[in-house]
Design an enzyme around this catalytic site. Structure first.
Site, PDB file in Angstrom:
ATOM      1  CD  GLN A   1     -12.798  30.058   4.623  1.00  0.00           C
ATOM      2  OE1 GLN A   1     -11.895  30.106   3.947  1.00  0.00           O
ATOM      3  NE2 GLN A   1     -13.665  30.938   4.889  1.00  0.00           N
ATOM      4  CG  ASN A   2     -12.377  28.449  11.333  1.00  0.00           C
ATOM      5  OD1 ASN A   2     -11.681  28.738  10.750  1.00  0.00           O
ATOM      6  ND2 ASN A   2     -12.778  29.620  11.774  1.00  0.00           N
ATOM      7  CB  VAL A   3      -8.517  22.850  10.616  1.00  0.00           C
ATOM      8  CG1 VAL A   3      -8.388  23.320   9.022  1.00  0.00           C
ATOM      9  CG2 VAL A   3      -7.128  24.126  11.169  1.00  0.00           C
ATOM     10  CG  ASP A   4     -10.885  25.731  15.045  1.00  0.00           C
ATOM     11  OD1 ASP A   4     -12.218  25.373  15.167  1.00  0.00           O
ATOM     12  OD2 ASP A   4     -10.709  26.715  15.035  1.00  0.00           O
TER      13      ASP A   4
ATOM     14  CG  HIS B   1      -9.937  24.516   4.305  1.00  0.00           C
ATOM     15  ND1 HIS B   1      -9.974  26.358   4.137  1.00  0.00           N
ATOM     16  CD2 HIS B   1     -10.209  24.503   2.741  1.00  0.00           C
ATOM     17  CE1 HIS B   1      -9.724  27.096   3.113  1.00  0.00           C
ATOM     18  NE2 HIS B   1     -10.201  25.889   2.269  1.00  0.00           N
TER      19      HIS B   1
ATOM     20  CB  CYS C   1       0.545   7.188   8.507  1.00  0.00           C
ATOM     21  SG  CYS C   1       1.603   6.302   7.039  1.00  0.00           S
TER      22      CYS C   1
ATOM     23  CB  CYS D   1       0.236   2.558   6.527  1.00  0.00           C
ATOM     24  SG  CYS D   1       0.733   3.203   7.912  1.00  0.00           S
TER      25      CYS D   1
ATOM     26  N   GLY E   1     -15.693  36.327  10.020  1.00  0.00           N
ATOM     27  CA  GLY E   1     -14.643  35.884  11.020  1.00  0.00           C
ATOM     28  C   GLY E   1     -14.078  36.000   9.399  1.00  0.00           C
TER      29      GLY E   1
ATOM     30  CB  ALA F   1     -16.757  36.136  16.113  1.00  0.00           C
TER      31      ALA F   1
HETATM   32  P1  OAD Z   1      -7.724  35.051   7.330  1.00  0.00           P
HETATM   33  O1  OAD Z   1      -6.971  35.115   8.547  1.00  0.00           O
HETATM   34  O2  OAD Z   1      -7.061  35.356   5.718  1.00  0.00           O
HETATM   35  O3  OAD Z   1      -8.897  35.999   7.794  1.00  0.00           O
HETATM   36  C1  OAD Z   1      -9.486  36.362   9.316  1.00  0.00           C
HETATM   37  C2  OAD Z   1     -10.362  37.334   9.046  1.00  0.00           C
HETATM   38  O4  OAD Z   1     -11.112  37.952  10.448  1.00  0.00           O
HETATM   39  C3  OAD Z   1     -10.039  38.893   8.551  1.00  0.00           C
HETATM   40  O5  OAD Z   1     -10.928  39.255   7.710  1.00  0.00           O
HETATM   41  C4  OAD Z   1      -9.983  40.144  10.267  1.00  0.00           C
HETATM   42  O6  OAD Z   1     -10.833  40.823  10.054  1.00  0.00           O
HETATM   43  C5  OAD Z   1     -11.674  38.594  11.137  1.00  0.00           C
HETATM   44  N1  OAD Z   1     -11.268  38.934  11.596  1.00  0.00           N
HETATM   45  C6  OAD Z   1     -10.178  39.054  13.189  1.00  0.00           C
HETATM   46  N2  OAD Z   1     -10.514  38.880  14.190  1.00  0.00           N
HETATM   47  C7  OAD Z   1     -12.311  38.600  14.650  1.00  0.00           C
HETATM   48  C8  OAD Z   1     -12.923  38.668  15.493  1.00  0.00           C
HETATM   49  N3  OAD Z   1     -12.399  38.623  16.502  1.00  0.00           N
HETATM   50  N4  OAD Z   1     -14.239  38.585  14.953  1.00  0.00           N
HETATM   51  C9  OAD Z   1     -14.380  37.408  13.778  1.00  0.00           C
HETATM   52  N5  OAD Z   1     -13.539  38.406  12.167  1.00  0.00           N
HETATM   53  C10 OAD Z   1     -12.499  38.630  13.197  1.00  0.00           C
HETATM   54  O7  OAD Z   1      -8.700  34.240   8.086  1.00  0.00           O
HETATM   55  P2  OAD Z   1      -9.284  33.176   5.999  1.00  0.00           P
HETATM   56  O8  OAD Z   1     -10.788  33.700   5.515  1.00  0.00           O
HETATM   57  O9  OAD Z   1     -10.014  32.007   7.369  1.00  0.00           O
HETATM   58  O10 OAD Z   1      -6.975  27.150   4.223  1.00  0.00           O
HETATM   59  O11 OAD Z   1      -8.605  32.292   5.880  1.00  0.00           O
HETATM   60  C11 OAD Z   1      -9.082  31.106   4.510  1.00  0.00           C
HETATM   61  C12 OAD Z   1      -8.180  29.916   4.045  1.00  0.00           C
HETATM   62  O12 OAD Z   1      -6.636  30.706   4.539  1.00  0.00           O
HETATM   63  C13 OAD Z   1      -7.684  29.143   5.505  1.00  0.00           C
HETATM   64  O13 OAD Z   1      -8.557  28.339   6.009  1.00  0.00           O
HETATM   65  C14 OAD Z   1      -6.762  28.444   5.059  1.00  0.00           C
HETATM   66  C15 OAD Z   1      -5.890  29.404   4.535  1.00  0.00           C
HETATM   67  O14 OAD Z   1      -4.871  29.587   4.043  1.00  0.00           O
HETATM   68  C16 OAD Z   1      -5.591  26.745   5.084  1.00  0.00           C
HETATM   69  O15 OAD Z   1      -5.899  25.936   5.727  1.00  0.00           O
HETATM   70  C17 OAD Z   1      -6.660  25.376   3.589  1.00  0.00           C
END
Ligand code: OAD
Length: 251
Positions: free
Chosen positions: A103-106, A121, A129, A132, A190, A235
């Site tokens: 789900q990461n965009v990095d 994502h 753009c 265009c 994560g 992680a």
């Molecule tokens: P969240 O911010 O919802 O969740 C991050 C998770 O990482 C939490 O469960 C934390 O407990 C956990 N965490 C924190 N530190 C950690 C570590 N060192 N190792 C492992 N886990 C750790 O992020 P996502 O679930 O990725 O969408 O969010 C999903 C989507 O919500 C994203 O892709 C984004 C956002 O809206 C879009 O941009 C479309």
């Protein structure tokens, strides 16, 4: 916290699995210095996602959307993969990881060396753009003054990530479904697993009979409902220990 027995359990599960798939979220990149979205210090504590992260805001009030995007880019563009990303790359190279749905965009899974990465994502590394279609590396987009404009036609520009109000790329959705349905072990790393449809991948895997294992310092809505067990730790630390055990098991 977790024990050595937890690490060994997951290493054994990986070695004995027929097909392993990982689903990663923002927590995967915390040890690379990129903040999460939800929770304390998360991006959504500062910015309302429905406003700042919505495609209509980007089109009609780009100066607002780009305040948040600038902050994201400043965290993401200089970031480097951490030990967790490299551990997953090693697993793939050993033939023990079929794919990563992220789900990461990095883009850090690619940088670490993983080949089969499904970017659910999209990716923030390039910007296009909205008028265009001209695409350029995000690092080349000037962030002062905001909002940036297309160098060719002066149209509004958008990072090639999926915004709220936008559909998930069909190819990513189809491939992820297939991977989730056909694995027998899914590592959920994560992610809070609350944003659909990405959050349905562990449910799909579980319904198809797979074992779902979480790596996350905190419990999530999946814990003990969808996941069989959770290794409660960061992680990077957990994955490097697991891969060290996997190597011992493989001799
Ligand atoms: P969240 O911010 O919802 O969740 C991050 C998770 O990482 C939490 O469960 C934390 O407990 C956990 N965490 C924190 N530190 C950690 C570590 N060192 N190792 C492992 N886990 C750790 O992020 P996502 O679930 O990725 O969408 O969010 C999903 C989507 O919500 C994203 O892709 C984004 C956002 O809206 C879009 O941009 C479309």
């Amino acid at each position: 916290m977790y024990t050595d027995a937890d690490i060994l359990r997951l290493a054994r599960d990986i070695v004995s699995a027929r097909k392993v798939v990982a689903l990663s979220g923002a927590g995967m990149s915390v040890e690379s210095g990129i903040p999460t979205f939800r929770g304390k210090g998360g991006l959504w504590e500062k910015y309302d996602p429905e406003e700042y992260g919505h495609i209509t805001t980007l089109r009609h009030h780009p100066e607002r959307a780009w305040i948040m995007l600038k902050e994201m880019q400043e965290a993401i563009l200089p970031a480097k993969p951490n030990a967790g990303h490299y551990a997953l790359a090693e697993l793939e190279a050993m033939g023990l990881l079929s794919s990563i749905i992220t789900q990461n965009v990095d883009g850090l899974h690619h940088v670490a060396g993983n080949k089969n990465v499904i970017e659910f994502h999209g990716n923030l590394q390039t910007t296009s753009c909205m008028d265009c279609g001209f695409q350029q590396p995000s690092a080349d987009v000037p962030l002062d003054p905001l909002p940036p404009r297309c160098p060719k036609c002066r149209g509004p520009v958008k990072p090639d990530a999926v915004f709220f109000g936008e559909a998930i790329p069909v190819d990513a959705l189809t491939r992820s479904h297939h991977e989730a349905q056909s694995c027998d072990l899914m590592l959920v790393i994560g992610t809070e697993a609350v944003v659909y449809p990405a959050a349905s991948m562990p449910e799909i895997a579980r319904s198809a009979g797979a074992t779902v294992v979480e790596i996350n310092p905190s419990r999530t809505p999946l814990t003990h409902f969808v996941s069989s067990y959770i290794i409660q730790g960061p992680a990077g630390e957990v994955l490097s220990k697991v891969v060290a055990e996997v190597k011992k098991l493989k001799g």
